[in-house]
Design an enzyme around this catalytic site. Structure first.
Site, PDB file in Angstrom:
ATOM      1  N   ARG A   1       0.842  -1.204   0.000  1.00 38.79           N
ATOM      2  CA  ARG A   1       0.000   0.000   0.000  1.00 38.79           C
ATOM      3  C   ARG A   1       0.871   1.245   0.000  1.00 38.79           C
ATOM      4  O   ARG A   1       0.606   2.190  -0.724  1.00 38.79           O
ATOM      5  CB  ARG A   1      -0.926   0.002   1.217  1.00 38.79           C
ATOM      6  CG  ARG A   1      -2.268  -0.689   1.019  1.00 38.79           C
ATOM      7  CD  ARG A   1      -2.142  -2.095   0.440  1.00 38.79           C
ATOM      8  NE  ARG A   1      -3.407  -2.797   0.371  1.00 38.79           N
ATOM      9  CZ  ARG A   1      -3.852  -3.628   1.308  1.00 38.79           C
ATOM     10  NH1 ARG A   1      -3.114  -3.889   2.385  1.00 38.79           N
ATOM     11  NH2 ARG A   1      -5.011  -4.234   1.156  1.00 38.79           N
TER      12      ARG A   1
ATOM     13  N   ASP B   1      -0.142  -6.377  -3.517  1.00 39.63           N
ATOM     14  CA  ASP B   1      -1.570  -6.214  -3.189  1.00 39.63           C
ATOM     15  C   ASP B   1      -2.253  -5.516  -4.361  1.00 39.63           C
ATOM     16  O   ASP B   1      -1.630  -5.271  -5.395  1.00 39.63           O
ATOM     17  CB  ASP B   1      -1.739  -5.455  -1.862  1.00 39.63           C
ATOM     18  CG  ASP B   1      -2.906  -6.016  -1.065  1.00 39.63           C
ATOM     19  OD1 ASP B   1      -4.032  -6.000  -1.603  1.00 39.63           O
ATOM     20  OD2 ASP B   1      -2.705  -6.490   0.067  1.00 39.63           O
TER      21      ASP B   1
ATOM     22  N   HIS C   1      -6.609  -9.915  -3.985  1.00 38.19           N
ATOM     23  CA  HIS C   1      -5.603  -8.869  -3.727  1.00 38.19           C
ATOM     24  C   HIS C   1      -4.562  -8.826  -4.842  1.00 38.19           C
ATOM     25  O   HIS C   1      -3.364  -8.679  -4.575  1.00 38.19           O
ATOM     26  CB  HIS C   1      -4.931  -9.086  -2.359  1.00 38.19           C
ATOM     27  CG  HIS C   1      -5.817  -8.737  -1.202  1.00 38.19           C
ATOM     28  ND1 HIS C   1      -6.053  -7.445  -0.793  1.00 38.19           N
ATOM     29  CD2 HIS C   1      -6.549  -9.521  -0.369  1.00 38.19           C
ATOM     30  CE1 HIS C   1      -6.885  -7.441   0.245  1.00 38.19           C
ATOM     31  NE2 HIS C   1      -7.206  -8.695   0.514  1.00 38.19           N
TER      32      HIS C   1
ATOM     33  N   ASP D   1      -6.303 -14.412   1.620  1.00 34.97           N
ATOM     34  CA  ASP D   1      -7.373 -13.715   2.340  1.00 34.97           C
ATOM     35  C   ASP D   1      -8.296 -12.981   1.374  1.00 34.97           C
ATOM     36  O   ASP D   1      -7.923 -12.674   0.246  1.00 34.97           O
ATOM     37  CB  ASP D   1      -6.789 -12.712   3.348  1.00 34.97           C
ATOM     38  CG  ASP D   1      -5.864 -11.709   2.682  1.00 34.97           C
ATOM     39  OD1 ASP D   1      -5.127 -12.120   1.766  1.00 34.97           O
ATOM     40  OD2 ASP D   1      -5.877 -10.527   3.059  1.00 34.97           O
ATOM     41  N   GLU D   2      -9.484 -12.717   1.833  1.00 33.76           N
ATOM     42  CA  GLU D   2     -10.436 -11.805   1.197  1.00 33.76           C
ATOM     43  C   GLU D   2     -10.509 -11.980  -0.320  1.00 33.76           C
ATOM     44  O   GLU D   2     -10.104 -11.104  -1.076  1.00 33.76           O
ATOM     45  CB  GLU D   2     -10.060 -10.367   1.541  1.00 33.76           C
ATOM     46  CG  GLU D   2     -10.235 -10.072   3.012  1.00 33.76           C
ATOM     47  CD  GLU D   2      -9.821  -8.665   3.380  1.00 33.76           C
ATOM     48  OE1 GLU D   2     -10.494  -8.071   4.233  1.00 33.76           O
ATOM     49  OE2 GLU D   2      -8.822  -8.157   2.850  1.00 33.76           O
TER      50      GLU D   2
ATOM     51  N   TRP E   1      -6.374 -14.406  11.468  1.00 32.98           N
ATOM     52  CA  TRP E   1      -6.467 -12.942  11.613  1.00 32.98           C
ATOM     53  C   TRP E   1      -7.853 -12.450  11.964  1.00 32.98           C
ATOM     54  O   TRP E   1      -8.020 -11.416  12.573  1.00 32.98           O
ATOM     55  CB  TRP E   1      -5.968 -12.243  10.341  1.00 32.98           C
ATOM     56  CG  TRP E   1      -6.833 -12.435   9.123  1.00 32.98           C
ATOM     57  CD1 TRP E   1      -6.883 -13.529   8.321  1.00 32.98           C
ATOM     58  CD2 TRP E   1      -7.761 -11.499   8.577  1.00 32.98           C
ATOM     59  NE1 TRP E   1      -7.777 -13.339   7.304  1.00 32.98           N
ATOM     60  CE2 TRP E   1      -8.325 -12.090   7.425  1.00 32.98           C
ATOM     61  CE3 TRP E   1      -8.161 -10.201   8.934  1.00 32.98           C
ATOM     62  CZ2 TRP E   1      -9.284 -11.455   6.644  1.00 32.98           C
ATOM     63  CZ3 TRP E   1      -9.112  -9.557   8.148  1.00 32.98           C
ATOM     64  CH2 TRP E   1      -9.657 -10.183   7.022  1.00 32.98           C
TER      65      TRP E   1
ATOM     66  N   ASP F   1      -2.317  -0.965  12.875  1.00 30.77           N
ATOM     67  CA  ASP F   1      -2.903   0.176  12.158  1.00 30.77           C
ATOM     68  C   ASP F   1      -4.207   0.609  12.830  1.00 30.77           C
ATOM     69  O   ASP F   1      -4.772   1.643  12.471  1.00 30.77           O
ATOM     70  CB  ASP F   1      -3.126  -0.140  10.679  1.00 30.77           C
ATOM     71  CG  ASP F   1      -3.810  -1.470  10.447  1.00 30.77           C
ATOM     72  OD1 ASP F   1      -3.413  -2.464  11.094  1.00 30.77           O
ATOM     73  OD2 ASP F   1      -4.739  -1.527   9.618  1.00 30.77           O
TER      74      ASP F   1
ATOM     75  N   TRP G   1      -0.770  -2.705   8.444  1.00 33.65           N
ATOM     76  CA  TRP G   1      -1.275  -2.415   7.097  1.00 33.65           C
ATOM     77  C   TRP G   1      -1.144  -0.918   6.884  1.00 33.65           C
ATOM     78  O   TRP G   1      -1.369  -0.130   7.806  1.00 33.65           O
ATOM     79  CB  TRP G   1      -2.734  -2.869   6.986  1.00 33.65           C
ATOM     80  CG  TRP G   1      -2.908  -4.321   7.300  1.00 33.65           C
ATOM     81  CD1 TRP G   1      -3.375  -4.858   8.466  1.00 33.65           C
ATOM     82  CD2 TRP G   1      -2.590  -5.430   6.447  1.00 33.65           C
ATOM     83  NE1 TRP G   1      -3.371  -6.229   8.381  1.00 33.65           N
ATOM     84  CE2 TRP G   1      -2.902  -6.610   7.157  1.00 33.65           C
ATOM     85  CE3 TRP G   1      -2.087  -5.535   5.159  1.00 33.65           C
ATOM     86  CZ2 TRP G   1      -2.710  -7.874   6.616  1.00 33.65           C
ATOM     87  CZ3 TRP G   1      -1.899  -6.797   4.614  1.00 33.65           C
ATOM     88  CH2 TRP G   1      -2.208  -7.954   5.341  1.00 33.65           C
TER      89      TRP G   1
ATOM     90  N   GLU H   1      -2.445   1.399   4.419  1.00 36.38           N
ATOM     91  CA  GLU H   1      -3.280   2.282   3.589  1.00 36.38           C
ATOM     92  C   GLU H   1      -3.124   3.739   4.006  1.00 36.38           C
ATOM     93  O   GLU H   1      -3.107   4.644   3.173  1.00 36.38           O
ATOM     94  CB  GLU H   1      -4.760   1.895   3.717  1.00 36.38           C
ATOM     95  CG  GLU H   1      -5.162   0.628   2.995  1.00 36.38           C
ATOM     96  CD  GLU H   1      -5.084  -0.585   3.892  1.00 36.38           C
ATOM     97  OE1 GLU H   1      -4.288  -0.588   4.857  1.00 36.38           O
ATOM     98  OE2 GLU H   1      -5.839  -1.553   3.638  1.00 36.38           O
TER      99      GLU H   1
HETATM  100  C1  ACM Z   1      -6.147  -9.197   6.237  1.00 34.21           C
HETATM  101  O1  ACM Z   1      -6.229  -8.312   7.112  1.00 34.21           O
HETATM  102  N1  ACM Z   1      -6.795  -9.064   5.110  1.00 34.21           N
HETATM  103  C2  ACM Z   1      -5.350 -10.394   6.437  1.00 34.21           C
END
Ligand code: ACM
Length: 525
Positions: free
Chosen positions: A150, A179, A250, A313-314, A379, A406, A455, A457
């Site tokens: 990021r 990402d 991602h 993830d996600e 997580w 964060d 993280w 961002e």
């Molecule tokens: C995450 O926070 N997406 C691992």
């Protein structure tokens, strides 16, 4: 304010410390006696002490400061060490080189606080208090994750990041390299990944879903030489760099560079300028799998870490549900539907790593079963860690409510607002629950440890990284190294330890005068 004596302010606290009377002075006449195998620790000691103290600590057969590797020492494990300081000298011993490296950090912490300064310090007697220390970590995985996707950070800063980790006896530097908003990992076979995927035109200025953008291009990527140098630098400090190049979600930056990897090869996407969860994911054709096997080959070539993180993830499955090719792939593989392509994709990548002798690490997701060979990074919910350990996975705790740095540190006006309703204060981090509630020692032994995550961002500068990381990472380091001290004991030691952070110019106050904290906005990535 009167600070505690350094030997009473060690962070993390060693397993056993007995103070004795007297002290051993390090000065221009001090020599090191270094047994075979202890040279790296001697070099690290010199490197770390030279800036503030100017001490040369040359080698001599009759040196009063002995660094000894003794494989016959049992009970210290891979990273334990013993340290005896008396008025006549010092003896640092370990069965493995990594133990000596941990002991060097203790020696550093036993000296007056200013010994950690990066500038010359005059007029201080560099005395080590007489002590007897036996020290062994409780957990093998003591990590810290930095998201350089990021917001990119250059390698000189990453070296400092490693040094701060090593001071706290942390040993896994998880580098989140790719990402939606940026691809930082050099891949010789596919230079567009960094050339195109390494830059975005601007960044969202508000929370996920906002319509404000900053208009400022952002970019950066590493060279193989830089990353190799970082790996070597970290190894000299006993830190392993764990690379993460995440799939199958991602990946928007990779899709911007190589549209053919997506579910719609004709579509042109930019490197994402938004925050939040991007719905663009990888296609599932053989050439996509092959592409990412090549990426992993290059990752393995640069990073010798036994563990390699492949994300996981996600991953929204809407594109697969819409894609005839993905639906056909799911049918051909005998999967119940396109959603099952998520664990299927991860299993293909995990298998590739396993065949190369590496161990895949994957973020835990709801309802995404993983091959047992995957080490699970939990997580969302500590329940995932417990369930995974009970299934037979190795587990690393990385829960957002206790280890995401964060998130806001407190309720103060200078704090980023954090995830709505979630404050990860020092006490919360200290209270992280690492043990699954089980009488079965096999299950408990699968919990490798824990790590903090940052993280980025909304975190752009080293000062902001450190403001958010410290002292919370001190609390996590304490818990994963020993974890039995108790909150009052820890905070009393932290008072002295903060003088070390000051000597290193690490912002850690509430809030620090030098940092203006931009607003942190909500929305799980
Ligand atoms: C995450 O926070 N997406 C691992």
């Amino acid at each position: 304010m009167e600070l505690p004596r350094p030997e009473l302010a060690l962070v993390p606290r060693p397993r056993r410390v007995s103070t004795r009377s007297g002290r051993f002075r390090l000065d221009a006449t001090t020599r090191l006696r270094v047994t075979p195998g202890a040279e790296a620790a001697a070099n690290l000691l010199r490197t770390l002490l030279a800036p503030a103290t100017g001490l040369r600590l040359e080698a001599a057969a009759d040196g009063a400061f002995v660094l000894a590797l003794d494989p016959a020492l049992t009970g210290l494990g891979d990273e334990g060490y013993g340290l005896t300081v008396s008025p006549k000298g010092a003896l640092l011993r370990a069965a493995h080189p990594a133990g000596l490296l941990r002991g060097v950090q203790t020696v550093r912490q036993l000296l007056p606080y200013d010994a950690l300064s990066e500038r010359p310090v005059r007029g201080v007697a560099w005395d080590l208090p007489a002590v007897e220390i036996t020290d062994v970590p409780r957990h093998a995985w003591r990590g810290s994750m930095l998201d350089v996707a990021r917001h990119f950070q250059p390698v000189p800063y990453l070296r400092r990041y490693v040094d701060l980790m090593a001071l706290h006896k942390l040993n896994v530097f998880h580098l989140h390299l790719t990402d939606d908003q940026g691809w930082r990992m050099p891949v010789a076979a596919y230079p567009r990944l960094t050339e195109v995927g390494g830059r975005r035109t601007e960044s969202m200025a508000g929370p996920a879903g906002s319509d404000r953008f900053d208009g400022v291009p952002h970019g950066g990527s590493y060279t193989r030489a830089e990353l190799r140098e970082l790996v070597a630098y970290a190894a000299e400090r006993g830190v392993t760099v764990l690379p993460e190049t995440g799939v199958p979600g991602h990946v928007r930056a990779a899709l911007a560079a190589h549209p053919e990897l997506g579910t719609d090869p004709a579509r042109r996407l930019d490197v994402w300028t938004h925050w939040g969860v991007c719905e663009n994911v990888l296609g599932t054709d053989d050439h996509v799998l092959d592409f990412f096997r090549t990426v992993l080959d290059e990752v393995m070539d640069v990073f010798p870490s036994p563990y390699v993180h492949i994300g996981g993830d996600e991953c929204p499955t809407t594109e697969w549900e819409r894609s005839p090719a993905a639906r056909a792939r799911a049918a051909r593989e005998g999967l119940p539907g396109p959603r099952a392509l998520h664990p299927w994709f991860i299993a293909r990548m995990a298998g590739h790593l396993m065949r190369a002798g590496r161990r895949p690490v994957v973020w835990a997701e709801n309802d995404v079963p993983l091959p047992l060979e995957c080490t699970v990074m939990s997580w969302r919910d500590p329940g995932h860690a417990r369930a995974a350990a009970e299934r037979g996975h190795e587990v690393v705790h990385a829960e957002h409510r206790t280890t995401y740095f964060d998130y806001a540190r407190g309720h103060g006006a200078g704090e980023p607002p954090g995830q709505p309703g979630i404050v990860v204060d020092l006490r919360t981090v200290y209270d992280v629950d690492l043990a699954p509630p089980t009488p079965d020692p096999r299950v408990a032994s699968r919990v490798l440890g824990a790590q903090g995550q940052l993280w980025t961002e909304f975190v752009q500068t080293p000062e902001h990284i450190e403001y958010l990381t410290y002292p919370r990472l001190c609390a996590l380091a304490e818990r994963v190294w020993d974890g039995t001290s108790g909150w009052r004991d820890f905070t009393a030691r932290l008072t002295g330890h903060r003088a070390r952070l000051d000597a290193l110019d690490v912002p850690h106050a509430d809030p620090p005068p030098t940092v203006s904290v931009p607003p942190r906005v909500g929305g799980v990535r």
